[in-house]
Design a protein around this motif. Sequence first.
Motif, PDB file in Angstrom:
ATOM      1  N   PRO A 136       0.800  -1.229   0.000  1.00 59.00           N
ATOM      2  CA  PRO A 136       0.000   0.000   0.000  1.00 59.00           C
ATOM      3  C   PRO A 136       0.829   1.273   0.000  1.00 59.00           C
ATOM      4  CG  PRO A 136      -0.869  -1.569   1.594  1.00 59.00           C
ATOM      5  CD  PRO A 136       0.449  -2.123   1.134  1.00 59.00           C
ATOM      6  N   TYR A 137       2.018   1.224   0.584  1.00 60.36           N
ATOM      7  CA  TYR A 137       2.876   2.410   0.630  1.00 60.36           C
ATOM      8  C   TYR A 137       3.297   2.814  -0.780  1.00 60.36           C
ATOM      9  CZ  TYR A 137       6.976   5.296   1.701  1.00 60.36           C
ATOM     10  OH  TYR A 137       7.888   6.312   1.761  1.00 60.36           O
ATOM     11  N   ASP A 138       3.924   1.885  -1.514  1.00 64.46           N
ATOM     12  CA  ASP A 138       4.374   2.199  -2.869  1.00 64.46           C
ATOM     13  C   ASP A 138       3.191   2.543  -3.774  1.00 64.46           C
ATOM     14  OD1 ASP A 138       6.925   1.709  -2.043  1.00 64.46           O
ATOM     15  OD2 ASP A 138       7.151  -0.209  -3.068  1.00 64.46           O
ATOM     16  N   CYS A 139       2.089   1.823  -3.599  1.00 63.78           N
ATOM     17  CA  CYS A 139       0.923   2.062  -4.443  1.00 63.78           C
ATOM     18  C   CYS A 139       0.374   3.470  -4.231  1.00 63.78           C
ATOM     19  CB  CYS A 139      -0.155   1.018  -4.146  1.00 63.78           C
ATOM     20  SG  CYS A 139      -1.562   1.107  -5.263  1.00 63.78           S
ATOM     21  N   SER A 140       0.283   3.904  -2.984  1.00 65.97           N
ATOM     22  CA  SER A 140      -0.258   5.241  -2.712  1.00 65.97           C
ATOM     23  C   SER A 140       0.680   6.322  -3.224  1.00 65.97           C
ATOM     24  CB  SER A 140      -0.498   5.417  -1.211  1.00 65.97           C
ATOM     25  OG  SER A 140       0.714   5.321  -0.470  1.00 65.97           O
ATOM     26  N   LYS A 141       1.974   6.099  -3.107  1.00 67.09           N
ATOM     27  CA  LYS A 141       2.939   7.107  -3.552  1.00 67.09           C
ATOM     28  C   LYS A 141       2.963   7.223  -5.066  1.00 67.09           C
ATOM     29  CE  LYS A 141       4.899   8.468   0.376  1.00 67.09           C
ATOM     30  NZ  LYS A 141       4.925   9.871   0.820  1.00 67.09           N
ATOM     31  N   ILE A 142       3.014   6.098  -5.753  1.00 69.98           N
ATOM     32  CA  ILE A 142       3.093   6.142  -7.207  1.00 69.98           C
ATOM     33  C   ILE A 142       1.783   6.653  -7.811  1.00 69.98           C
ATOM     34  CG2 ILE A 142       2.305   3.806  -7.824  1.00 69.98           C
ATOM     35  CD1 ILE A 142       4.735   3.667  -9.682  1.00 69.98           C
ATOM     36  N   SER A 143       0.672   6.400  -7.134  1.00 70.15           N
ATOM     37  CA  SER A 143      -0.613   6.924  -7.600  1.00 70.15           C
ATOM     38  C   SER A 143      -0.627   8.447  -7.523  1.00 70.15           C
ATOM     39  CB  SER A 143      -1.762   6.341  -6.769  1.00 70.15           C
ATOM     40  OG  SER A 143      -1.836   4.944  -6.934  1.00 70.15           O
ATOM     41  N   MET A 144      -0.097   8.998  -6.428  1.00 70.45           N
ATOM     42  CA  MET A 144      -0.022  10.447  -6.307  1.00 70.45           C
ATOM     43  C   MET A 144       0.880  11.031  -7.385  1.00 70.45           C
ATOM     44  SD  MET A 144      -0.958  13.191  -4.923  1.00 70.45           S
ATOM     45  CE  MET A 144      -0.398  14.873  -5.087  1.00 70.45           C
ATOM     46  N   ASP A 145       2.011  10.403  -7.635  1.00 70.17           N
ATOM     47  CA  ASP A 145       2.929  10.892  -8.664  1.00 70.17           C
ATOM     48  C   ASP A 145       2.233  10.965 -10.022  1.00 70.17           C
ATOM     49  OD1 ASP A 145       4.851  10.903  -6.697  1.00 70.17           O
ATOM     50  OD2 ASP A 145       5.965   9.180  -7.477  1.00 70.17           O
ATOM     51  N   ALA A 146       1.384   9.980 -10.312  1.00 77.24           N
ATOM     52  CA  ALA A 146       0.686   9.953 -11.599  1.00 77.24           C
ATOM     53  C   ALA A 146      -0.439  10.975 -11.652  1.00 77.24           C
ATOM     54  CB  ALA A 146       0.144   8.548 -11.865  1.00 77.24           C
ATOM     55  N   LEU A 147      -1.246  11.039 -10.606  1.00 73.00           N
ATOM     56  CA  LEU A 147      -2.410  11.921 -10.613  1.00 73.00           C
ATOM     57  C   LEU A 147      -2.024  13.392 -10.618  1.00 73.00           C
ATOM     58  CD1 LEU A 147      -4.656   9.984  -8.081  1.00 73.00           C
ATOM     59  CD2 LEU A 147      -5.124  10.299 -10.518  1.00 73.00           C
ATOM     60  N   ALA A 148      -0.939  13.727  -9.939  1.00 73.16           N
ATOM     61  CA  ALA A 148      -0.549  15.125  -9.821  1.00 73.16           C
ATOM     62  C   ALA A 148      -0.274  15.758 -11.176  1.00 73.16           C
ATOM     63  CB  ALA A 148       0.684  15.248  -8.925  1.00 73.16           C
ATOM     64  N   ARG A 149       0.191  14.980 -12.120  1.00 72.58           N
ATOM     65  CA  ARG A 149       0.521  15.509 -13.440  1.00 72.58           C
ATOM     66  C   ARG A 149      -0.723  16.039 -14.159  1.00 72.58           C
ATOM     67  NH1 ARG A 149       5.453  13.132 -15.860  1.00 72.58           N
ATOM     68  NH2 ARG A 149       6.588  12.041 -14.215  1.00 72.58           N
ATOM     69  N   CYS A 150      -1.865  15.417 -13.889  1.00 72.10           N
ATOM     70  CA  CYS A 150      -3.093  15.780 -14.604  1.00 72.10           C
ATOM     71  C   CYS A 150      -4.029  16.665 -13.804  1.00 72.10           C
ATOM     72  CB  CYS A 150      -3.843  14.512 -15.023  1.00 72.10           C
ATOM     73  SG  CYS A 150      -2.958  13.469 -16.196  1.00 72.10           S
ATOM     74  N   PHE A 151      -3.988  16.568 -12.485  1.00 71.76           N
ATOM     75  CA  PHE A 151      -5.019  17.196 -11.660  1.00 71.76           C
ATOM     76  C   PHE A 151      -4.502  18.288 -10.731  1.00 71.76           C
ATOM     77  CE2 PHE A 151      -6.690  13.005 -12.766  1.00 71.76           C
ATOM     78  CZ  PHE A 151      -7.936  13.349 -13.259  1.00 71.76           C
ATOM     79  N   ALA A 152      -3.240  18.668 -10.869  1.00 72.21           N
ATOM     80  CA  ALA A 152      -2.698  19.714 -10.012  1.00 72.21           C
ATOM     81  C   ALA A 152      -1.709  20.552 -10.819  1.00 72.21           C
ATOM     82  CB  ALA A 152      -2.024  19.115  -8.782  1.00 72.21           C
ATOM     83  N   ASN A 153      -1.359  21.691 -10.256  1.00 73.83           N
ATOM     84  CA  ASN A 153      -0.464  22.620 -10.944  1.00 73.83           C
ATOM     85  C   ASN A 153       0.680  22.989 -10.008  1.00 73.83           C
ATOM     86  OD1 ASN A 153      -0.057  24.493 -13.321  1.00 73.83           O
ATOM     87  ND2 ASN A 153      -0.080  25.995 -11.659  1.00 73.83           N
ATOM     88  N   ALA A 154       1.874  23.166 -10.576  1.00 72.02           N
ATOM     89  CA  ALA A 154       3.054  23.607  -9.823  1.00 72.02           C
ATOM     90  C   ALA A 154       3.324  22.675  -8.638  1.00 72.02           C
ATOM     91  CB  ALA A 154       2.889  25.047  -9.347  1.00 72.02           C
ATOM     92  N   ILE A 155       3.366  21.391  -8.901  1.00 68.59           N
ATOM     93  CA  ILE A 155       3.574  20.394  -7.852  1.00 68.59           C
ATOM     94  C   ILE A 155       4.711  19.467  -8.249  1.00 68.59           C
ATOM     95  CG2 ILE A 155       1.739  18.932  -8.808  1.00 68.59           C
ATOM     96  CD1 ILE A 155       1.172  18.012  -5.924  1.00 68.59           C
ATOM     97  N   THR A 156       5.597  19.183  -7.298  1.00 69.55           N
ATOM     98  CA  THR A 156       6.780  18.360  -7.542  1.00 69.55           C
ATOM     99  C   THR A 156       6.912  17.309  -6.453  1.00 69.55           C
ATOM    100  OG1 THR A 156       7.991  20.146  -8.652  1.00 69.55           O
ATOM    101  CG2 THR A 156       9.296  18.361  -7.712  1.00 69.55           C
ATOM    102  N   GLY A 157       7.024  16.059  -6.869  1.00 65.27           N
ATOM    103  CA  GLY A 157       7.257  14.969  -5.933  1.00 65.27           C
ATOM    104  C   GLY A 157       8.738  14.658  -5.843  1.00 65.27           C
TER     105      GLY A 157
END
Length: 297
Positions: A136-157
Amino acid sequence: MKILLVGYGYVGAYLLPVLTRAGLDVTVCDQNVDRLAGVRNAMRCRYQELTITDLADFSVILWFAGHSSVPMSLRDPDGALANNCLDLLHLARRKQLNARLIYASTASVYSVMQAEDGDPPPPLDETETRLDPINPYDCSKISMDALARCFANAITGLRLGTVCGTSPFLRGELIFNAMNIAAMRDGFVQVRNRNAYRNVLFLEDLAHYILRLVELSDDLPPILNAGSFNVGIGELADAIAAFHGVPVVDNGNATTYSFQMNCARIQSLCGAPRQQSIAERCASFREHFHPELQAAS
């Protein structure tokens, strides 16, 4: 520039005085009221409760408030998904459009199973994510990395290596910390899976990167690898034991993961942190380590 530091745990408590000494105007948000005792500028609440109005004045948000380990995420998988991905994404969508949000991702998304022949895995860059998370740790992190590209602005992981070093809220279970504590307390260093590899990230090097990223005016990449160096677990144990003059106890092998990172991109943006040997890192740890810090964590 006003900065919001979300999370006042192992990483946040180290970063706050560094950021303050650099002359930055920092406010801390954390739900642990006891930890915030003595912190002058503090929002004593869950970051999920922060409103658009609360966030309006901040030009930079630094987020280190996640479920921060595989064991924690295994105990609370739904919470890991919410905290490391969904709630963080909602926070990103409440901030000012051009406010910069830098959040803690993880290098473990590059993990592969340890090779039986001991060959090191290749040091992967930001384009080489492995899309097969196994917890669940890796899954939650990689999901955020993917979603941020489409649904957020000026965000860096920041894909953080295994974080190490002393802090007001010490995490004694982290590999470098644990080996040094064992050497000082028990008179030996224990090692398992000598042939596995990690990228480790020392808190002072993370602070170096954060300070520089905050200063940069250009848009940041959506993902940056952040580490100090790649090292074999056996090599790390041997060097720590040699510094303290104690033996190494080899506990054999078990199923584990292995990864190395290529951190050229963040170093091209921020410059490389000051290079230090493992012995120099151990000396700093011994100088600043106090057993009560471990108890406080």
